[in-house]
Structures are given as C-alpha cells and as structure tokens.
Design a protein around this motif. Structure first.
Motif, PDB file in Angstrom:
ATOM      1  N   VAL A  58       5.667 -16.612  -6.376  1.00 61.43           N
ATOM      2  CA  VAL A  58       6.401 -15.793  -7.343  1.00 61.43           C
ATOM      3  C   VAL A  58       7.774 -15.454  -6.775  1.00 61.43           C
ATOM      4  CG1 VAL A  58       6.432 -13.606  -8.598  1.00 61.43           C
ATOM      5  CG2 VAL A  58       4.273 -14.832  -8.292  1.00 61.43           C
ATOM      6  N   TYR A  59       8.818 -15.791  -7.514  1.00 62.83           N
ATOM      7  CA  TYR A  59      10.195 -15.583  -7.060  1.00 62.83           C
ATOM      8  C   TYR A  59      10.630 -14.133  -7.270  1.00 62.83           C
ATOM      9  CZ  TYR A  59      10.642 -20.669  -6.909  1.00 62.83           C
ATOM     10  OH  TYR A  59      10.477 -21.994  -6.617  1.00 62.83           O
ATOM     11  N   LYS A  60      11.316 -13.592  -6.253  1.00 59.44           N
ATOM     12  CA  LYS A  60      11.870 -12.241  -6.364  1.00 59.44           C
ATOM     13  C   LYS A  60      13.145 -12.155  -5.545  1.00 59.44           C
ATOM     14  CE  LYS A  60       9.680  -8.478  -6.780  1.00 59.44           C
ATOM     15  NZ  LYS A  60       8.896  -7.236  -6.569  1.00 59.44           N
ATOM     16  N   VAL A  61      13.986 -11.190  -5.891  1.00 60.26           N
ATOM     17  CA  VAL A  61      15.101 -10.864  -5.019  1.00 60.26           C
ATOM     18  C   VAL A  61      14.526 -10.153  -3.800  1.00 60.26           C
ATOM     19  CG1 VAL A  61      17.197  -9.477  -4.762  1.00 60.26           C
ATOM     20  CG2 VAL A  61      16.748 -10.655  -6.919  1.00 60.26           C
ATOM     21  N   ARG A  62      14.931 -10.575  -2.619  1.00 58.84           N
ATOM     22  CA  ARG A  62      14.391  -9.941  -1.415  1.00 58.84           C
ATOM     23  C   ARG A  62      14.933  -8.533  -1.273  1.00 58.84           C
ATOM     24  NH1 ARG A  62      15.899  -9.391   3.791  1.00 58.84           N
ATOM     25  NH2 ARG A  62      17.685 -10.771   3.599  1.00 58.84           N
ATOM     26  N   THR A  63      14.061  -7.560  -1.354  1.00 61.14           N
ATOM     27  CA  THR A  63      14.433  -6.156  -1.197  1.00 61.14           C
ATOM     28  C   THR A  63      13.898  -5.587   0.109  1.00 61.14           C
ATOM     29  OG1 THR A  63      12.475  -5.480  -2.462  1.00 61.14           O
ATOM     30  CG2 THR A  63      14.545  -5.740  -3.676  1.00 61.14           C
ATOM     31  N   MET A  64      13.252  -6.439   0.903  1.00 61.56           N
ATOM     32  CA  MET A  64      12.703  -6.015   2.191  1.00 61.56           C
ATOM     33  C   MET A  64      13.410  -6.736   3.333  1.00 61.56           C
ATOM     34  SD  MET A  64       8.589  -5.863   1.540  1.00 61.56           S
ATOM     35  CE  MET A  64       7.868  -4.669   0.411  1.00 61.56           C
ATOM     36  N   HIS A  65      13.242  -6.207   4.516  1.00 55.54           N
ATOM     37  CA  HIS A  65      13.781  -6.855   5.705  1.00 55.54           C
ATOM     38  C   HIS A  65      13.073  -8.188   5.940  1.00 55.54           C
ATOM     39  CE1 HIS A  65      16.172  -3.378   6.921  1.00 55.54           C
ATOM     40  NE2 HIS A  65      15.136  -2.611   6.664  1.00 55.54           N
ATOM     41  N   PRO A  66      13.728  -9.131   6.631  1.00 55.27           N
ATOM     42  CA  PRO A  66      13.094 -10.419   6.921  1.00 55.27           C
ATOM     43  C   PRO A  66      11.754 -10.261   7.632  1.00 55.27           C
ATOM     44  CG  PRO A  66      15.430 -10.485   7.468  1.00 55.27           C
ATOM     45  CD  PRO A  66      15.106  -9.070   7.125  1.00 55.27           C
ATOM     46  N   TYR A  67      10.843 -11.171   7.347  1.00 56.43           N
ATOM     47  CA  TYR A  67       9.507 -11.232   7.931  1.00 56.43           C
ATOM     48  C   TYR A  67       8.600 -10.081   7.487  1.00 56.43           C
ATOM     49  CZ  TYR A  67      10.926 -15.070  10.997  1.00 56.43           C
ATOM     50  OH  TYR A  67      11.357 -16.278  11.483  1.00 56.43           O
ATOM     51  N   SER A  68       9.018  -9.319   6.486  1.00 54.96           N
ATOM     52  CA  SER A  68       8.213  -8.182   6.033  1.00 54.96           C
ATOM     53  C   SER A  68       6.884  -8.608   5.436  1.00 54.96           C
ATOM     54  CB  SER A  68       8.998  -7.361   4.998  1.00 54.96           C
ATOM     55  OG  SER A  68      10.035  -6.628   5.604  1.00 54.96           O
ATOM     56  N   GLU A  69       6.831  -9.822   4.892  1.00 57.49           N
ATOM     57  CA  GLU A  69       5.591 -10.273   4.256  1.00 57.49           C
ATOM     58  C   GLU A  69       4.419 -10.307   5.240  1.00 57.49           C
ATOM     59  OE1 GLU A  69       7.949 -14.134   5.158  1.00 57.49           O
ATOM     60  OE2 GLU A  69       8.338 -12.018   4.731  1.00 57.49           O
ATOM     61  N   TYR A  70       4.713 -10.410   6.536  1.00 57.32           N
ATOM     62  CA  TYR A  70       3.654 -10.453   7.536  1.00 57.32           C
ATOM     63  C   TYR A  70       3.091  -9.061   7.865  1.00 57.32           C
ATOM     64  CZ  TYR A  70       4.691 -15.337   8.383  1.00 57.32           C
ATOM     65  OH  TYR A  70       4.849 -16.687   8.227  1.00 57.32           O
ATOM     66  N   LEU A  71       3.718  -8.023   7.345  1.00 61.03           N
ATOM     67  CA  LEU A  71       3.322  -6.658   7.707  1.00 61.03           C
ATOM     68  C   LEU A  71       2.545  -5.933   6.621  1.00 61.03           C
ATOM     69  CD1 LEU A  71       6.559  -5.357   9.506  1.00 61.03           C
ATOM     70  CD2 LEU A  71       4.456  -6.212  10.537  1.00 61.03           C
ATOM     71  N   GLN A  72       2.207  -6.613   5.525  1.00 56.01           N
ATOM     72  CA  GLN A  72       1.539  -5.915   4.428  1.00 56.01           C
ATOM     73  C   GLN A  72       0.227  -5.272   4.883  1.00 56.01           C
ATOM     74  OE1 GLN A  72       0.269  -8.185   0.976  1.00 56.01           O
ATOM     75  NE2 GLN A  72       0.439  -6.394  -0.320  1.00 56.01           N
ATOM     76  N   ASN A  73      -0.610  -6.035   5.568  1.00 54.07           N
ATOM     77  CA  ASN A  73      -1.885  -5.480   6.025  1.00 54.07           C
ATOM     78  C   ASN A  73      -1.670  -4.332   7.012  1.00 54.07           C
ATOM     79  OD1 ASN A  73      -3.364  -7.244   4.466  1.00 54.07           O
ATOM     80  ND2 ASN A  73      -3.680  -8.721   6.102  1.00 54.07           N
ATOM     81  N   TYR A  74      -0.674  -4.469   7.888  1.00 53.62           N
ATOM     82  CA  TYR A  74      -0.365  -3.417   8.868  1.00 53.62           C
ATOM     83  C   TYR A  74       0.052  -2.129   8.163  1.00 53.62           C
ATOM     84  CZ  TYR A  74       2.289  -0.933  12.490  1.00 53.62           C
ATOM     85  OH  TYR A  74       2.785   0.026  13.344  1.00 53.62           O
ATOM     86  N   ILE A  75       0.939  -2.244   7.178  1.00 60.14           N
ATOM     87  CA  ILE A  75       1.400  -1.063   6.435  1.00 60.14           C
ATOM     88  C   ILE A  75       0.236  -0.408   5.701  1.00 60.14           C
ATOM     89  CG2 ILE A  75       2.824  -0.313   4.488  1.00 60.14           C
ATOM     90  CD1 ILE A  75       4.522  -0.835   6.845  1.00 60.14           C
ATOM     91  N   LEU A  76      -0.579  -1.205   5.052  1.00 63.40           N
ATOM     92  CA  LEU A  76      -1.704  -0.658   4.284  1.00 63.40           C
ATOM     93  C   LEU A  76      -2.748  -0.024   5.200  1.00 63.40           C
ATOM     94  CD1 LEU A  76      -2.173  -3.442   1.589  1.00 63.40           C
ATOM     95  CD2 LEU A  76      -1.107  -1.205   1.300  1.00 63.40           C
ATOM     96  N   ASP A  77      -2.957  -0.602   6.369  1.00 64.93           N
ATOM     97  CA  ASP A  77      -3.944  -0.053   7.299  1.00 64.93           C
ATOM     98  C   ASP A  77      -3.521   1.319   7.823  1.00 64.93           C
ATOM     99  OD1 ASP A  77      -5.608  -2.214   7.025  1.00 64.93           O
ATOM    100  OD2 ASP A  77      -4.889  -3.250   8.824  1.00 64.93           O
ATOM    101  N   ILE A  78      -2.209   1.515   8.044  1.00 63.90           N
ATOM    102  CA  ILE A  78      -1.769   2.789   8.633  1.00 63.90           C
ATOM    103  C   ILE A  78      -1.363   3.808   7.581  1.00 63.90           C
ATOM    104  CG2 ILE A  78      -1.036   1.724  10.804  1.00 63.90           C
ATOM    105  CD1 ILE A  78       1.848   1.861   9.842  1.00 63.90           C
ATOM    106  N   ASN A  79      -0.919   3.337   6.383  1.00 62.18           N
ATOM    107  CA  ASN A  79      -0.399   4.275   5.380  1.00 62.18           C
ATOM    108  C   ASN A  79      -1.128   4.251   4.047  1.00 62.18           C
ATOM    109  OD1 ASN A  79       1.631   5.091   7.175  1.00 62.18           O
ATOM    110  ND2 ASN A  79       3.061   3.522   6.470  1.00 62.18           N
ATOM    111  N   GLY A  80      -1.860   3.184   3.737  1.00 61.04           N
ATOM    112  CA  GLY A  80      -2.554   3.099   2.464  1.00 61.04           C
ATOM    113  C   GLY A  80      -1.599   2.874   1.294  1.00 61.04           C
TER     114      GLY A  80
END
Length: 342
Positions: free
Chosen positions: A197-219
């Motif tokens: 799915v195409y989107k304008v990047r609104t996150m810092h580079p390599y952020s896609e690898y941190l989704q599980n990390y963010i959800l684990d610590i912040n929900g």
C-alpha cells in the motif's frame, strides 16, 4: 577481563545490567571500522560494546550486520548514537542566538538531506567520509531490528542515546527500506493476499521495523494507532492531520489492489486482533482508500470495528449504493474537519 576504568561510570552502570565484565566473552571497542569487527570473527564473544557513535559509521547497516555475525544467538550488542533531537539541542545550546538556528539549518541540509540525494551523495561522503551524519532515534533502532536484533533497552546518557540490542536472528538485508518520500507498506488485501500500500512517508526511515517494539512498550491509542509513536516526524504530523499522506493510495486503486471505498488496509499483526467473524467478512473484499470509520465518524477501536461491520453488512446487500453513500459522507466529514486522520 575488561578494564572497567576505560568506560564512563554512567555507561558502566547501564551496561552492567546485561554484562559480566569478569568474563572474557565481552569485548569493548570504540570503532567505526568494519575491519575491527571482522577481526573478532574467530573469537568466542557473547557481548560487544562499541563506544563510538553510530553517526560516525559510514556503512551503518553493514557494521550492524558484521556485529550480528560475531555474536551467538541471544548475544548482546551495546552501542550509542546522537539522535536528531539531541543534536539540535546541542547546536542550539552551544552557538550564539540567531547564529545557532542558521548553523542548525545548514547542518541539517548537509548532513541529513545530502546523504539521501543521488546528486549529492558522492560529494557528501567525499567530504565527510560518512562521519557525523544525522540519525533519528527511530532510524537507529529500526536499522538494528533490520539487522537481526531485538531492542532490549534504551537510555539517554551524556546527551547520547545508548541501546542494548539482543541478536535474535540473521539480518534481513533489506535493500529497499522506507527512505524515499513515497513508500509501500505490507498490508493484508482481499483473500488474505499481501499487498504493498502506497503512502507518503510520515515516519523516520526504517520505522516499519519498529511496529512490534512500539506496540509492546506503548500499546494502542483509543483509535487503534500505536501510542506515543516517536517514529512520526514533525512534518508527518501535518500531513496526517490533513489526510495528505493517504493520496498515493490512489495508485493502489488504479492497480486494482484497493477500492476507492472499503475497509482499512491493516497489518497482519493488527488483523489478528479482529473478531474471527469480522475478519472472515472483511477478507471477502478489497481494502479501500476511504475506510468506513471516516464516513460514520467512529474512530475509537471498538467503534472502528463496528463501523466496518456496519459497512460490510450493508455492502453485502447493496454493493454499489453503499460505496457511493459512504464516499460522500467521508468526503464531507474530511472537508468540514468533523474527523481527523491519525
């Protein structure tokens, strides 16, 4: 045995939670050179500590990948970096007022933008040899995860971000991370097929690898977005506020991966949290550029799921009319600011 006097006290205390310095399987370096890591390949090492800033390492992913090679599974890598925010604070604090903002602007352009543009990359690396590049917290941690590490702990010490990462697998060797202004996210499409799915990047580079990390610590937030998400840039907040980041999804509509109106394209992880009956129902249709919650103004997680149930139930009976009705309701809500993007 490591000479602990070589390590600053605060850093020593931070490392000691994960390292037994009395063992010979810990190595402490201060290097940006791949050769110094390669020289350790034949040694029996459980922990690698590098006191050199990641900002000064030219081929950063290669460096992290080499550290991965010298460590066993569950071995620790401890390092540091100066984040974008820390760099900004340092520059604004150390230079006279007004001059500091001018210096910061030129520093950002030269050391953040130049390395990413093909026309200026060679000039940048010729002058700097890759030293002193600007890195965000999300990019540093995302690169580590991409290179096979799991983030165990992070802490700001002496105006640097120190991290503890544990080797959990081999590197991904991703040649196309989210670096450009437009990128593709892996999302679940019709029938469970994965689509980009195409989107304008609104996150810092390599952020896609941190989704599980963010959800684990912040929900999640109450609207189903990751809570306290430091991956989002300042300008990304603006794009999301006015739905500008969603415009490239029209490419998916043209390609036939998505409908103009339909359920929101979600990640595999988020889809697992759906009720089984709703999951089965939504997989019968293509996801859409304009999701039902926008038309129904139902943005909390519970309401969001119910909005999809309402939409899909109506679509089963009247496919075309349902899409038309939801489309005009959604456009009205967006233009009148009755609902805002996450």
């Amino acid at each position: 045995m490591i000479n602990q006097k070589l390590i600053p006290p605060q850093i020593l205390e931070f490392c000691s939670k994960y390292v037994n310095f009395d063992q010979d399987k810990t190595v402490v370096l201060s290097t940006s050179t791949l050769l110094n890591i390669e020289a350790l390949l034949e040694q029996d090492i459980d922990v690698c500590i590098n006191l050199k800033r990641s900002n000064d390492i030219r081929r950063l992913n290669k460096f992290f990948e080499h550290v991965n090679d010298i460590l066993p599974l569950n071995g620790y890598f401890i390092g540091c970096a100066e984040t974008f925010e820390q760099r900004r604070n340092r520059i604004l604090k150390n230079f006279p007022i007004f001059l500091n903002y001018i210096y910061f602007l030129f520093d950002f352009i030269f050391k953040r933008i130049f390395p990413k543009l093909k026309l200026t990359q060679k000039l940048y690396f010729y002058i700097t040899h890759g030293k002193g590049r600007v890195l965000s917290k999300a990019e540093v941690l995302g690169r580590l995860v991409c290179c096979g590490f799991e983030i165990v702990n992070v802490k700001e010490l002496n105006n640097l971000l120190y991290f503890v990462a544990k080797k959990v697998k081999a590197p991904v060797f991703d040649m196309n991370p989210s670096y450009g202004p437009i990128f593709k996210m892996n999302r679940v499409g019709k029938g469970g097929k994965m689509i980009g799915v195409y989107k304008v990047r609104t996150m810092h580079p390599y952020s896609e690898y941190l989704q599980n990390y963010i959800l684990d610590i912040n929900g999640y937030t109450d609207i189903g977005k990751p809570n306290n998400d430091f991956r989002i840039t300042d300008w990304g907040q603006f794009f999301r506020k006015y739905w500008l980041d969603e415009i490239p999804q029209l490419i998916n509509w043209i390609k036939g991966d998505m409908s103009l109106v339909g359920v929101r394209p979600v990640s595999e992880r988020f889809l697992k949290e759906y009720p089984s009956d709703l999951k089965e129902l939504r997989l019968k249709y293509k996801p859409g550029c304009i999701p039902p919650y926008v038309a129904l103004k139902m943005q909390s997680i519970e309401d969001y799921l119910e909005s999809e149930r309402i939409y899909l139930t109506q679509k089963e009976k009247h496919p075309f009319l349902t899409d038309v009705r939801f489309f005009f309701k959604a456009v009205y809500n967006i233009l009148t600011r009755k609902i805002v993007s996450g």
